[in-house]
Every structure is written in structure tokens, then in C-alpha cells.
Write an enzyme that holds these catalytic residues in place. Structure first.
Site, PDB file in Angstrom:
ATOM      1  N   ASN A 146      -5.346   1.831 -13.059  1.00 20.81           N
ATOM      2  CA  ASN A 146      -4.783   1.009 -12.884  1.00 20.81           C
ATOM      3  C   ASN A 146      -3.109   1.793 -13.038  1.00 20.81           C
ATOM      4  O   ASN A 146      -3.069   2.526 -13.647  1.00 20.81           O
ATOM      5  CB  ASN A 146      -4.585  -0.418 -13.624  1.00 20.81           C
ATOM      6  CG  ASN A 146      -3.843  -1.264 -13.037  1.00 20.81           C
ATOM      7  OD1 ASN A 146      -3.302  -1.089 -11.990  1.00 20.81           O
ATOM      8  ND2 ASN A 146      -3.268  -1.710 -13.834  1.00 20.81           N
ATOM      9  N   LYS A 152      -5.676  -8.886  -8.597  1.00 23.70           N
ATOM     10  CA  LYS A 152      -6.279  -9.809  -8.790  1.00 23.70           C
ATOM     11  C   LYS A 152      -6.827  -8.981 -10.056  1.00 23.70           C
ATOM     12  O   LYS A 152      -7.130  -8.073  -9.861  1.00 23.70           O
ATOM     13  CB  LYS A 152      -7.681  -9.466  -8.243  1.00 23.70           C
ATOM     14  CG  LYS A 152      -7.438 -10.859  -6.707  1.00 23.70           C
ATOM     15  CD  LYS A 152      -7.630 -12.334  -7.393  1.00 23.70           C
ATOM     16  CE  LYS A 152      -8.172 -13.387  -7.943  1.00 23.70           C
ATOM     17  NZ  LYS A 152      -7.321 -14.398  -8.004  1.00 23.70           N
ATOM     18  N   ILE A 153      -7.346  -9.960 -11.282  1.00 27.11           N
ATOM     19  CA  ILE A 153      -7.667  -9.029 -12.348  1.00 27.11           C
ATOM     20  C   ILE A 153      -9.080  -8.950 -11.990  1.00 27.11           C
ATOM     21  O   ILE A 153      -9.640  -9.873 -11.360  1.00 27.11           O
ATOM     22  CB  ILE A 153      -8.026  -9.708 -13.817  1.00 27.11           C
ATOM     23  CG1 ILE A 153      -6.393 -10.216 -13.901  1.00 27.11           C
ATOM     24  CG2 ILE A 153      -8.353  -9.941 -14.557  1.00 27.11           C
ATOM     25  CD1 ILE A 153      -6.549 -11.314 -15.082  1.00 27.11           C
ATOM     26  N   GLY A 169       0.866  -1.370  -0.213  1.00 29.08           N
ATOM     27  CA  GLY A 169      -0.160   0.030  -0.266  1.00 29.08           C
ATOM     28  C   GLY A 169       0.561   1.618   0.286  1.00 29.08           C
ATOM     29  O   GLY A 169       0.643   2.334   0.548  1.00 29.08           O
ATOM     30  N   THR A 170       1.762   1.047  -0.369  1.00 27.34           N
ATOM     31  CA  THR A 170       2.654   2.900  -0.414  1.00 27.34           C
ATOM     32  C   THR A 170       2.217   3.091  -1.458  1.00 27.34           C
ATOM     33  O   THR A 170       2.282   4.648  -1.494  1.00 27.34           O
ATOM     34  CB  THR A 170       3.866   2.470  -0.740  1.00 27.34           C
ATOM     35  OG1 THR A 170       4.101   1.333  -2.499  1.00 27.34           O
ATOM     36  CG2 THR A 170       4.695   1.586   0.094  1.00 27.34           C
ATOM     37  N   ASN A 171       1.578   2.904  -2.661  1.00 30.43           N
ATOM     38  CA  ASN A 171       0.612   4.106  -3.410  1.00 30.43           C
ATOM     39  C   ASN A 171      -0.530   4.018  -2.525  1.00 30.43           C
ATOM     40  O   ASN A 171      -0.862   5.832  -2.555  1.00 30.43           O
ATOM     41  CB  ASN A 171       0.547   3.111  -5.162  1.00 30.43           C
ATOM     42  CG  ASN A 171       1.566   3.365  -5.737  1.00 30.43           C
ATOM     43  OD1 ASN A 171       1.849   4.362  -6.281  1.00 30.43           O
ATOM     44  ND2 ASN A 171       2.583   1.882  -6.326  1.00 30.43           N
ATOM     45  N   HIS A 223       1.236   0.188 -13.065  1.00 28.11           N
ATOM     46  CA  HIS A 223       1.463  -0.550 -13.623  1.00 28.11           C
ATOM     47  C   HIS A 223       3.027  -0.077 -14.152  1.00 28.11           C
ATOM     48  O   HIS A 223       3.746   0.970 -14.758  1.00 28.11           O
ATOM     49  CB  HIS A 223       1.271  -1.839 -14.826  1.00 28.11           C
ATOM     50  CG  HIS A 223       1.363  -2.670 -15.541  1.00 28.11           C
ATOM     51  ND1 HIS A 223       1.366  -3.521 -15.046  1.00 28.11           N
ATOM     52  CD2 HIS A 223       2.556  -2.693 -16.230  1.00 28.11           C
ATOM     53  CE1 HIS A 223       1.818  -4.582 -15.394  1.00 28.11           C
ATOM     54  NE2 HIS A 223       3.261  -3.731 -16.185  1.00 28.11           N
TER      55      HIS A 223
HETATM   56  C1  GAR Z   1       3.342  -1.584  -7.618  1.00 32.32           C
HETATM   57  O1  GAR Z   1       4.669  -1.297  -7.804  1.00 32.32           O
HETATM   58  C2  GAR Z   1       2.089  -2.005  -9.039  1.00 32.32           C
HETATM   59  O2  GAR Z   1       2.944  -0.557  -9.940  1.00 32.32           O
HETATM   60  C3  GAR Z   1       2.408  -3.300  -8.822  1.00 32.32           C
HETATM   61  O3  GAR Z   1       2.447  -3.385  -7.491  1.00 32.32           O
HETATM   62  C4  GAR Z   1       2.911  -2.575  -6.447  1.00 32.32           C
HETATM   63  C5  GAR Z   1       2.572  -1.900  -5.041  1.00 32.32           C
HETATM   64  O4  GAR Z   1       3.126  -1.726  -4.052  1.00 32.32           O
HETATM   65  N1  GAR Z   1       1.872  -3.057  -9.510  1.00 32.32           N
HETATM   66  C6  GAR Z   1       1.214  -4.618 -10.846  1.00 32.32           C
HETATM   67  O5  GAR Z   1       2.336  -5.004 -10.433  1.00 32.32           O
HETATM   68  C7  GAR Z   1      -0.454  -4.426 -11.142  1.00 32.32           C
HETATM   69  N2  GAR Z   1      -0.053  -5.258 -12.444  1.00 32.32           N
HETATM   70  P1  GAR Z   1       2.594  -0.831  -3.547  1.00 32.32           P
HETATM   71  O6  GAR Z   1       1.649  -1.551  -2.741  1.00 32.32           O
HETATM   72  O7  GAR Z   1       3.471  -1.190  -2.080  1.00 32.32           O
HETATM   73  O8  GAR Z   1       1.400   0.113  -3.672  1.00 32.32           O
END
Ligand code: GAR
Length: 220
Positions: free
Chosen positions: A111, A95-96, A16-18, A113
Site C-alpha cells: 500500500n 476501503k480496508i 488513479g494517478t499512482n 500512504h
Molecule cells: C494517494 O495520495 C494515496 O497515497 C492515497 O490516496 C491517493 C490516491 O491518489 N491513499 C490513501 O490515503 C490510502 N489510505 P490516486 O488515485 O491519484 O493514485
């Protein structure tokens, strides 16, 4: 922040850093949005701790609790609708998402990526790029469509692969850019500037297209 706040739902599966970067951007007054709901498909996601700490309502909705994708999708639709969110932000949701959910919020699900799409779709995009040996990679924010990682691109940031990088250091460097461009894109939605037409995105009034590459140009 002054002005109307865009109600959003953030979907997570992991650290969950985003999600944190969105919370921080709101608190710093850079993002005019309100997180109405956090949805996780995993009860143990650390992202949920961030929601609790912040007092943001959250729901755990794992796909495996449902008979089929359709029913999982219906639950997701009703959770988002009852939260009042107008934009769904997938932030490390691994998850898709079901097609009925995508149809219910057409052009309103985004999203992030960790690659420059259309290169390195799917899982472990940073590792795929590292193993391929590219010298540049990055991250992409896009509209979610039924085809995986193939929806219209809203913004991309380019990240170099350095000679001493490991998959981990590369992923960390990409993540920093994710944290920069994702709140920016949500702010564009909040300002009503994102237009999707004929499978392409235009950001109204963008000074330099949708390529937020130079942090100096990113002051918003
Ligand atoms: C991030 O790097 C995001 O881009 C990636 O998962 C990580 C989640 O980090 N997402 C995917 O690969 C989607 N296909 P976070 O939980 O620290 O935000």
C-alpha cells in the site's frame, strides 16, 4: 524492458494517478512488470478510464454488493488468483481490505500512504499533517497487514511543508513523490529483492537502505 515481468494487480478507488505512474514506468522501461488486472470498488473511479485507455483488464468489485466482508474477500481472492498476479498493489484503494484477502496473499500486498508512518494513519493523512503543523511529512510504501497502515515499511520519501502551502499544494507535492517511489518499490519486488522477516523489510542490495530521498540517487 528485458527480463521477467512481474504480474501485478492494482487496486484503485479514485483518480488513479499512482496507477498512471506505474503504467508510465512500465512503458518507459523502468519497471519490469505487467498489470494483469485493475480492481476498483467504485464504478465511477477515473482510474478505470486509464485502464480502458491502456487496454488493461479491470473489474469493479464493490464491498456493498456482498453479504459480508468474508464474501467480498473471497471474490477479491478469486479475481486476483485468476488474473495470475503475484503482487497486489493498493494505489489509492480507499476501503480496508478483508482479512481473508490479506491472509491469502501474505506479504504480497503493498500500500502507499501519504504520510511518514506511523504518523497520521487513516483518512486524509495530508490534511492531518497540515493541521498538526509538522514541517516535514511525506509518503510510505508498506506491506499490508490486518492492522491499518501498520505493516512493515518498505520505502519512505520525506516532503517539506512550505510556509505558503495549502492542504492541496502539500498533497500535490507528496503525490509527486508517491509517483517516484511506488514504481521503484514494485521494481524491487520484480527483482526479488524484498525480504520480510520478523516484521521488518530488507531490500537486498539496496545502496542506502530503503530511504529513497534524493532523486539523484533514484535513477533506476
Ligand atoms: C494517494 O495520495 C494515496 O497515497 C492515497 O490516496 C491517493 C490516491 O491518489 N491513499 C490513501 O490515503 C490510502 N489510505 P490516486 O488515485 O491519484 O493514485
Amino acid at each position: 524492458m528485458e527480463g521477467k515481468k512481474l504480474p501485478i494487480a492494482v487496486f484503485v478507488s479514485g483518480k488513479g494517478t499512482n496507477l498512471q505512474s506505474i503504467i508510465d514506468a512500465i512503458e518507459e522501461g523502468k519497471l519490469s512488470a505487467e498489470i494483469k488486472l485493475v480492481v476498483s470498488n467504485r464504478s465511477k473511479a477515473y482510474a478505470l478510464e486509464r485502464s480502458k485507455r491502456q487496454g488493461i483488464p479491470y473489474k469493479v468489485i464493490p464491498s456493498k454488493s456482498f453479504k459480508n466482508e468474508q464474501e467480498w474477500g473471497e471474490e477479491l481472492i478469486s479475481a486476483v488468483k485468476s488474473s495470475g498476479a503475484k503482487l497486489v498493489v493498493l494505489a489509492g484503494f480507499m476501503k480496508i481490505v478483508p482479512t481473508n484477502f490479506i491472509e491469502a496473499f501474505k506479504n504480497r500486498i503493498i500500500n502507499i500512504h501519504p504520510s511518514i508512518l506511523p504518523s497520521f494513519k487513516g483518512l486524509d493523512a495530508q490534511g492531518q499533517a497540515y493541521r498538526y503543523g509538522v514541517t516535514l511529512t511525506g509518503c510510505t510504501v508498506h506491506i499490508v497487514t490486518p492492522e491499518l497502515d501498520a505493516g512493515p515499511v518498505i520505502a519512505q520519501a520525506v516532503v517539506p511543508v512550505l510556509p505558503n502551502d495549502t492542504e492541496e499544494t502539500l498533497a500535490q507535492r507528496i503525490l509527486k513523490h508517491e509517483h517516484r517511489i511506488y514504481p521503484q518499490v514494485i521494481q524491487w519486488f520484480s527483482e526479488g529483492r524484498v525480504v520480510v522477516e520478523n516484521g521488518k523489510v530488507t531490500v537486498l542490495g539496496a545502496r542506502y537502505g530503503t530511504l529513497p530521498f534524493n532523486p539523484e540517487l533514484e535513477k533506476f
